[in-house]
Write an enzyme that holds these catalytic residues in place. Structure first.
Site, PDB file in Angstrom:
ATOM      1  N   ASP A 111      -1.104  -6.461  -0.355  1.00 13.50           N
ATOM      2  CA  ASP A 111      -1.082  -5.674   0.871  1.00 13.50           C
ATOM      3  C   ASP A 111      -2.575  -5.443   1.123  1.00 13.50           C
ATOM      4  OD1 ASP A 111       0.206  -4.685   2.996  1.00 13.50           O
ATOM      5  OD2 ASP A 111       1.016  -2.957   2.106  1.00 13.50           O
ATOM      6  N   LYS A 170      -1.005  -9.757   2.713  1.00 10.74           N
ATOM      7  CA  LYS A 170      -0.358  -9.280   4.063  1.00 10.74           C
ATOM      8  C   LYS A 170      -1.168  -8.214   4.743  1.00 10.74           C
ATOM      9  CE  LYS A 170       3.059  -5.952   3.837  1.00 10.74           C
ATOM     10  NZ  LYS A 170       2.377  -4.559   4.595  1.00 10.74           N
ATOM     11  N   ASP A 218       0.740  -1.512   0.045  1.00 14.48           N
ATOM     12  CA  ASP A 218       0.100   0.108  -0.043  1.00 14.48           C
ATOM     13  C   ASP A 218       1.045   1.174   0.104  1.00 14.48           C
ATOM     14  OD1 ASP A 218       0.722  -0.234   2.631  1.00 14.48           O
ATOM     15  OD2 ASP A 218      -1.186  -0.039   3.575  1.00 14.48           O
ATOM     16  N   SER A 219       2.227   1.147   0.067  1.00  7.56           N
ATOM     17  CA  SER A 219       3.027   2.132  -0.153  1.00  7.56           C
ATOM     18  C   SER A 219       2.890   2.802  -1.582  1.00  7.56           C
ATOM     19  CB  SER A 219       4.643   1.598  -0.234  1.00  7.56           C
ATOM     20  OG  SER A 219       4.754   0.530  -1.090  1.00  7.56           O
ATOM     21  N   GLU A 263       9.189  -4.192  10.523  1.00  9.74           N
ATOM     22  CA  GLU A 263       9.444  -2.841   9.942  1.00  9.74           C
ATOM     23  C   GLU A 263      10.137  -1.878  10.957  1.00  9.74           C
ATOM     24  OE1 GLU A 263       6.744  -1.025   7.257  1.00  9.74           O
ATOM     25  OE2 GLU A 263       7.871   0.785   7.128  1.00  9.74           O
ATOM     26  N   GLU A 288      -1.430  -5.624   8.527  1.00 10.41           N
ATOM     27  CA  GLU A 288      -0.526  -5.107   9.556  1.00 10.41           C
ATOM     28  C   GLU A 288      -1.398  -5.635  10.873  1.00 10.41           C
ATOM     29  OE1 GLU A 288       0.075  -1.087   8.993  1.00 10.41           O
ATOM     30  OE2 GLU A 288       0.906  -1.135   6.838  1.00 10.41           O
TER      31      GLU A 288
HETATM   32  O1  KIV Z   1       3.479  -1.149   1.587  1.00 13.24           O
HETATM   33  C1  KIV Z   1       4.783  -1.502   1.559  1.00 13.24           C
HETATM   34  O2  KIV Z   1       5.327  -1.409   0.549  1.00 13.24           O
HETATM   35  C2  KIV Z   1       5.302  -2.447   2.554  1.00 13.24           C
HETATM   36  C3  KIV Z   1       6.408  -2.945   2.527  1.00 13.24           C
HETATM   37  C4  KIV Z   1       7.357  -1.618   2.750  1.00 13.24           C
HETATM   38  C5  KIV Z   1       6.831  -3.735   3.753  1.00 13.24           C
HETATM   39  O3  KIV Z   1       4.160  -2.844   3.521  1.00 13.24           O
END
Ligand code: KIV
Length: 275
Positions: free
Chosen positions: A90, A120, A51-52, A189, A122
């Site tokens: 994510d 993934k 989600d970056s 992280e 959090e």
């Molecule tokens: O959103 C993302 O890119 C991430 C990674 C940096 C682990 O969660």
């Protein structure tokens, strides 16, 4: 003669086996077809559609504005470009926190509609029940603990975790709870290196570090960071392998000059003959 170097498709099982064999795991983010294809060819073990994307492609200040709709589109594109690496999607902010039903339905969309192979999410011990239910539905889950960006407002900024005893204890318990709930791996992280090493030793599933020192089982970085394609903020743990913006700017300047001077297109770049 058998070619033993033939590359095998990375599966969740092979991913976990790498820890058992003491082989380091390399993960990069990608958000589109071409980048995923390129990173896959380069040999990454997994492509994470993080989600970056909200920050590095959309210019948002945090990951909070990222929606399921945005993530599904990016995961679909990246999955199409990936042949060997494990494709991990994510789960964006508020796509899994409100209820177990919502978490399962959205995790399912990533597998069914976008062709991800794992998701993934959090959170530590408090997310263990959610991880368990998604895994029970047959969807592999990667955990993510430490400085989890979706909770940045609670942390009061991007602060290194695992420095104080209480935080260290919470992280170790969280890692164990995620493993117990069935997670196949977890991202660590922004965690003090010795705490990340302790977590890595305390679980049997691979830990993938980002700003968590060298003792994690693998490392993940945001692709834009290593290519110099994000200039708002560069964390200390980022290694920049190439600075692409000047090369892109040079190419664009040359194109502009060629168009203005009339040297582009030339005859070879045109269709001159009539049928
Ligand atoms: O959103 C993302 O890119 C991430 C990674 C940096 C682990 O969660």
């Amino acid at each position: 003669m058998t070619d033993t170097s033939v590359r095998k498709k990375m599966t969740v099982t092979r991913f976990v086996d790498k820890k058992t064999r003491g082989e380091k795991i390399a993960v990069l983010t990608a958000y589109d077809y071409f980048m995923a294809k390129t990173l896959d060819r380069a040999g990454v073990d997994s492509i994470l559609i993080g989600d970056s994307v909200g920050m590095v492609l959309y210019g948002e200040k945090s990951t909070h504005p990222v929606t399921m709709e945005m993530m599904l589109a990016h995961v679909k594109a990246a999955a199409r470009g990936t042949q060997y690496a494990l494709v991990i999607a994510d789960m964006p902010f508020m796509s899994y926190q409100p209820s177990l039903e919502m978490a399962i339905a959205n995790a399912g969309k990533f597998i069914q509609e976008a062709r991800a192979e794992a998701v993934k999410l959090e959170g530590g011990i408090e997310m263990a029940a959610t991880v368990r239910r998604i895994v029970e539905c047959g969807i592999p889950v990667m955990g993510h603990i430490g400085m989890t960006p979706q909770s940045i407002n609670r942390f009061g900024g991007a602060r290194v975790q695992g420095r104080k005893e209480e935080s260290r204890q919470y992280l170790i318990e969280s890692a164990q709870a995620l493993e117990e709930a069935g997670a196949f791996s977890m991202v660590l992280e922004l965690i003090q290196a010795d705490t990340a090493a302790e977590i890595t030793a305390a679980v049997h599933i691979p830990t993938i570090g980002i700003g968590a020192g060298r003792d994690c089982d693998g490392q993940v970085l945001v692709i834009n960071d290593i290519l110099g394609l994000y200039d708002i903020y560069t964390p200390k743990f980022v290694r920049r392998y190439v600075d692409l913006p000047p090369l892109i700017e040079k190419a664009a300047r040359e194109f502009v000059a060629d168009v203005k001077s009339g040297s582009y297109p030339n005859d070879d770049e045109s269709f001159l003959k009539r049928e």
